[in-house]
Design a protein around this motif. Structure first.
Motif, PDB file in Angstrom:
ATOM      1  N   ILE A   2       0.830  -1.204   0.000  1.00  0.00           N
ATOM      2  CA  ILE A   2       0.000   0.000   0.000  1.00  0.00           C
ATOM      3  C   ILE A   2       0.867   1.257   0.000  1.00  0.00           C
ATOM      4  O   ILE A   2       0.553   2.237  -0.689  1.00  0.00           O
ATOM      5  CB  ILE A   2      -0.975  -0.027   1.190  1.00  0.00           C
ATOM      6  CG1 ILE A   2      -1.972  -1.185   1.008  1.00  0.00           C
ATOM      7  CG2 ILE A   2      -1.723   1.299   1.317  1.00  0.00           C
ATOM      8  CD1 ILE A   2      -2.768  -1.520   2.243  1.00  0.00           C
ATOM      9  N   GLU A   3       1.967   1.238   0.743  1.00  0.00           N
ATOM     10  CA  GLU A   3       2.846   2.408   0.732  1.00  0.00           C
ATOM     11  C   GLU A   3       3.493   2.602  -0.632  1.00  0.00           C
ATOM     12  O   GLU A   3       3.726   3.741  -1.065  1.00  0.00           O
ATOM     13  CB  GLU A   3       3.901   2.280   1.829  1.00  0.00           C
ATOM     14  CG  GLU A   3       3.310   2.442   3.219  1.00  0.00           C
ATOM     15  CD  GLU A   3       4.330   2.448   4.336  1.00  0.00           C
ATOM     16  OE1 GLU A   3       3.993   2.880   5.449  1.00  0.00           O
ATOM     17  OE2 GLU A   3       5.485   2.012   4.099  1.00  0.00           O
ATOM     18  N   ASP A   4       3.776   1.510  -1.335  1.00  0.00           N
ATOM     19  CA  ASP A   4       4.297   1.626  -2.697  1.00  0.00           C
ATOM     20  C   ASP A   4       3.255   2.256  -3.615  1.00  0.00           C
ATOM     21  O   ASP A   4       3.572   3.110  -4.451  1.00  0.00           O
ATOM     22  CB  ASP A   4       4.691   0.239  -3.220  1.00  0.00           C
ATOM     23  CG  ASP A   4       5.250   0.296  -4.637  1.00  0.00           C
ATOM     24  OD1 ASP A   4       6.099   1.169  -4.920  1.00  0.00           O
ATOM     25  OD2 ASP A   4       4.842  -0.534  -5.472  1.00  0.00           O
ATOM     26  N   VAL A   5       2.000   1.880  -3.431  1.00  0.00           N
ATOM     27  CA  VAL A   5       0.927   2.401  -4.275  1.00  0.00           C
ATOM     28  C   VAL A   5       0.657   3.874  -3.996  1.00  0.00           C
ATOM     29  O   VAL A   5       0.520   4.677  -4.929  1.00  0.00           O
ATOM     30  CB  VAL A   5      -0.359   1.576  -4.064  1.00  0.00           C
ATOM     31  CG1 VAL A   5      -1.577   2.294  -4.653  1.00  0.00           C
ATOM     32  CG2 VAL A   5      -0.212   0.196  -4.692  1.00  0.00           C
ATOM     33  N   ILE A   6       0.595   4.265  -2.720  1.00  0.00           N
ATOM     34  CA  ILE A   6       0.203   5.646  -2.392  1.00  0.00           C
ATOM     35  C   ILE A   6       1.398   6.595  -2.333  1.00  0.00           C
ATOM     36  O   ILE A   6       1.223   7.814  -2.271  1.00  0.00           O
ATOM     37  CB  ILE A   6      -0.589   5.716  -1.080  1.00  0.00           C
ATOM     38  CG1 ILE A   6       0.275   5.317   0.115  1.00  0.00           C
ATOM     39  CG2 ILE A   6      -1.845   4.843  -1.170  1.00  0.00           C
ATOM     40  CD1 ILE A   6      -0.416   5.485   1.466  1.00  0.00           C
ATOM     41  N   GLY A   7       2.616   6.050  -2.306  1.00  0.00           N
ATOM     42  CA  GLY A   7       3.802   6.903  -2.289  1.00  0.00           C
ATOM     43  C   GLY A   7       4.069   7.575  -0.962  1.00  0.00           C
ATOM     44  O   GLY A   7       4.693   8.645  -0.916  1.00  0.00           O
TER      45      GLY A   7
END
Length: 248
Positions: A124-129
């Motif tokens: 999720i952190e990869d997706v939302i940056g």
């Protein structure tokens, strides 16, 4: 006497993922309209029931990042949102009566719970940056393994039906029942509508009120109307806030 700025409203949309793209979009519009903007949280499921994986680079992932950049808080909400464990005792009662087979973290070992928490955060952190706000188990149900994993997970916040807390210290940051709805049966819908109507008055003295909606809520006009009334009622009397403010 507290002012309206002292009292907080924490609103969240559960089960966010590609499987419910249309429903999540509809709820996000309703929430933004009632709260005056993207002043709510989304609970993101990495791969709902193993059938709807969240993939970086997809249109849904781009939309999720846009919501995050606008200020929507993102929580890790399990991994599969499906409970495949065998239960006994109190856990068996919870699995049967408090959820429709979706208490994923009720029967996991500490090791497996930690693996899914960490994998969900990284995805999720990869997706939302950017960083996630915390972890919330599907159906708000935690077994001993999940609680043990949470304590050393590094997540800032966790939540269940009755409170928000710091996982590392178990410090309670907000207490009181979540106002939520049930669409699985007519009886459950009726009871959830009645509780929401009662909560609009009974929960006013609390410093922090929490309201949560699920994609299935969009299937019933009566529930959508109740969500709109409930958000509007609380938003007119308290400030729509971020979960992060509890740990500031």
């Amino acid at each position: 006497m507290r002012s309206s700025d002292d009292k907080l409203l924490l609103a969240s949309i559960h089960d966010v993922g590609p499987r419910f793209e249309r429903e999540v979009g509809a709820l996000a519009e309703l929430f933004a309209r009632q709260l005056g903007g993207p002043r709510f949280a989304m609970l993101v499921v990495p791969d709902h029931w193993g059938e709807s994986p969240l993939r970086p680079g997809t249109p849904f992932a781009a939309g999720l990042r846009q919501w995050a950049e606008q200020g929507v808080e993102m929580f890790v909400h399990g991994w599969f949102h499906k409970d495949l464990a065998d239960h006994a005792g109190l856990a068996s009662f919870k699995a049967k009566h408090m959820t429709a087979g979706e208490g994923e973290f009720l029967g996991l070992s500490r090791e497996e719970a930690a693996r899914r928490m960490d994998g969900g955060r990284k995805l999720i952190e990869d997706v939302i940056g950017g960083p996630v706000a915390g972890f919330i188990a599907p159906a708000w149900l935690y077994g001993e393994g999940a609680r043990a994993a949470l304590r050393t997970s590094g997540f800032t916040l966790a939540e269940d039906h009755m409170r928000v807390w710091r996982p590392a210290t178990d410090e309670t940051l907000a207490r009181g029942p979540v106002v939520t709805w049930a669409s699985r049966s007519s009886a459950r819908t009726a009871s959830s509508l009645a509780f929401a109507a009662l909560a609009r008055h009974a929960l006013n003295p609390l410093r922090t009120v929490r309201v949560a909606a699920h994609p299935g809520d969009t299937s019933k006009a009566s529930i959508l109307a109740s969500i709109e009334r409930t958000l509007g009622h609380f938003a007119s009397r308290r400030r729509a806030a971020r979960y992060a403010e509890l740990s500031g």
